[in-house]
Design a protein around this motif. Structure first.
Motif, mmCIF file in Angstrom:
data_model
loop_
_atom_site.group_PDB
_atom_site.id
_atom_site.type_symbol
_atom_site.label_atom_id
_atom_site.label_comp_id
_atom_site.label_asym_id
_atom_site.label_seq_id
_atom_site.Cartn_x
_atom_site.Cartn_y
_atom_site.Cartn_z
ATOM 1 N N UNK A 122 0.829 -1.203 0.000
ATOM 2 C CA UNK A 122 0.000 0.000 0.000
ATOM 3 C C UNK A 122 0.864 1.253 0.000
ATOM 4 N N UNK A 123 0.380 2.274 -0.686
ATOM 5 C CA UNK A 123 0.998 3.587 -0.689
ATOM 6 C C UNK A 123 -0.067 4.598 -0.287
ATOM 7 N N UNK A 124 0.260 5.434 0.709
ATOM 8 C CA UNK A 124 -0.643 6.483 1.178
ATOM 9 C C UNK A 124 0.065 7.830 1.028
ATOM 10 N N UNK A 125 -0.586 8.775 0.370
ATOM 11 C CA UNK A 125 0.002 10.095 0.181
ATOM 12 C C UNK A 125 -1.114 11.110 -0.021
ATOM 13 N N UNK A 126 -0.787 12.387 0.186
ATOM 14 C CA UNK A 126 -1.805 13.402 -0.108
ATOM 15 C C UNK A 126 -2.017 13.488 -1.617
ATOM 16 N N UNK A 127 -0.908 13.524 -2.322
ATOM 17 C CA UNK A 127 -0.965 13.391 -3.769
ATOM 18 C C UNK A 127 0.422 13.046 -4.261
ATOM 19 N N UNK A 128 0.515 12.622 -5.500
ATOM 20 C CA UNK A 128 1.797 12.142 -6.000
ATOM 21 C C UNK A 128 2.883 13.208 -5.890
ATOM 22 N N UNK A 129 4.029 12.804 -5.369
ATOM 23 C CA UNK A 129 5.192 13.674 -5.264
ATOM 24 C C UNK A 129 6.377 12.907 -5.846
ATOM 25 N N UNK A 130 7.113 13.517 -6.738
ATOM 26 C CA UNK A 130 8.311 12.871 -7.266
ATOM 27 C C UNK A 130 9.296 12.593 -6.138
ATOM 28 N N UNK A 131 9.963 11.467 -6.223
ATOM 29 C CA UNK A 131 10.848 11.043 -5.134
ATOM 30 C C UNK A 131 11.957 12.046 -4.857
ATOM 31 N N UNK A 132 12.373 12.797 -5.860
ATOM 32 C CA UNK A 132 13.436 13.777 -5.643
ATOM 33 C C UNK A 132 12.932 15.069 -5.014
ATOM 34 N N UNK A 133 11.615 15.134 -4.726
ATOM 35 C CA UNK A 133 11.040 16.329 -4.117
ATOM 36 C C UNK A 133 10.448 16.059 -2.731
ATOM 37 N N UNK A 134 10.682 14.858 -2.193
ATOM 38 C CA UNK A 134 10.119 14.518 -0.887
ATOM 39 C C UNK A 134 10.514 15.518 0.195
ATOM 40 N N UNK A 135 11.719 16.060 0.100
ATOM 41 C CA UNK A 135 12.233 16.950 1.138
ATOM 42 C C UNK A 135 12.114 18.426 0.775
ATOM 43 N N UNK A 136 11.560 18.730 -0.382
ATOM 44 C CA UNK A 136 11.444 20.127 -0.789
ATOM 45 C C UNK A 136 10.456 20.870 0.107
ATOM 46 N N UNK A 137 10.698 22.130 0.407
ATOM 47 C CA UNK A 137 9.726 22.916 1.179
ATOM 48 C C UNK A 137 8.460 23.147 0.375
ATOM 49 N N UNK A 138 7.388 23.475 1.067
ATOM 50 C CA UNK A 138 6.114 23.692 0.393
ATOM 51 C C UNK A 138 6.224 24.821 -0.630
ATOM 52 N N UNK A 139 7.119 25.798 -0.381
ATOM 53 C CA UNK A 139 7.274 26.915 -1.313
ATOM 54 C C UNK A 139 7.787 26.465 -2.672
ATOM 55 N N UNK A 140 8.388 25.265 -2.732
ATOM 56 C CA UNK A 140 8.877 24.736 -4.006
ATOM 57 C C UNK A 140 7.798 23.987 -4.780
ATOM 58 N N UNK A 141 6.576 23.937 -4.216
ATOM 59 C CA UNK A 141 5.435 23.293 -4.879
ATOM 60 C C UNK A 141 5.749 21.870 -5.341
ATOM 61 N N UNK A 142 6.029 20.953 -4.396
ATOM 62 C CA UNK A 142 6.385 19.592 -4.806
ATOM 63 C C UNK A 142 5.202 18.758 -5.265
#
Length: 249
Positions: A122-142
């Protein structure tokens, strides 16, 4: 053997809706675990009531949503996402009134949970995020852009994700698609609806497969809708029209 879970998402500060969903989940379905897929706060004014109800439970896992992270950015004095510029005044109002004891709880939430039960990944997420953006701040619109709901679009969006159950939120309407390999489910926003029902999903996992029940708990939302004017919530006319179907008369 089977494992039964509940999925809730996009509560958006609506405590009466969450209370109605919890009542059914606890008294009728008796699930083993509940997954909350983000956007717990923002839009609705019941920030502290919702967070208290969520974080007081011991049978839940959570991921963060863009509204949660945007409010946290304001509290921390960090850059606010430009794509959310239209929501900034409202998020500032939410941030001012939020009990700051919830900040470290929200701050520690992951963006993705991967797990397995009864042989079903199972995978649970708010919405799809690229793996290279998991740590990006919200201001980077991941977060990925909203796409038209279809099995093909979801397969493309989650390309590379091998989990058999992919559960997400962010889009407020219900999504439920099944291929021969995967099940995609978004139960719809629990707290934002054009009628007085709180949406959630019950998922049963077994070695026979994945069974999904899309549920709606009825509740009286009159006092909640009236509270937008009573509390002088910023952007309330827009919110009531777009997110609650102009139910206030």
């Amino acid at each position: 053997m089977s494992t039964k879970i509940a999925i809730i998402t996009d509560i958006h500060g609506n405590w009466p809706a969450l209370r109605a969903a919890f009542y059914e989940i606890d008294s009728v379905h008796k699930v083993q675990h509940i997954y909350c897929l983000g956007d717990m706060i923002g839009i609705g004014p019941d920030t502290n009531e919702v967070l208290q109800a969520l974080f007081s439970r011991e049978d839940m896992s959570y991921v963060s949503g863009n509204h949660d992270e945007a409010v946290l950015a304001i509290i921390r004095g960090e850059a606010y996402p430009e794509s959310h510029f239209h929501s900034k005044r409202h998020h500032e109002w939410i941030a001012e009134r939020m009990d700051k004891s919830f900040v470290p709880l929200l701050d520690g939430l992951p963006r993705v949970i991967r797990t397995a039960e009864e042989g079903q990944s199972q995978l649970f997420t708010h919405y799809h995020i690229n793996s290279d953006k998991f740590k990006d701040p919200i201001s980077a619109d991941p977060f990925s852009p909203i796409v038209e709901p279809s099995l093909r679009n979801l397969e493309l969006l989650f390309e590379g994700c091998q989990e058999q159950l992919i559960a997400f939120g962010h889009h407020h309407p219900v999504h439920f698609f099944r291929s021969d390999k995967q099940v995609f489910v978004n139960p719809g926003s629990l707290g934002c609806n054009d009628k007085s029902t709180a949406r959630y999903a019950i998922v049963t996992l077994s070695n026979q497969g994945i069974e999904v029940q899309l549920m709606e708990a009825e509740y009286d939302n009159s006092a909640f809708l009236a509270s937008y004017a009573k509390l002088d919530v910023p952007e309330r006319e827009f919110i009531l029209r777009i997110f609650h179907g102009n139910q206030v008369r």
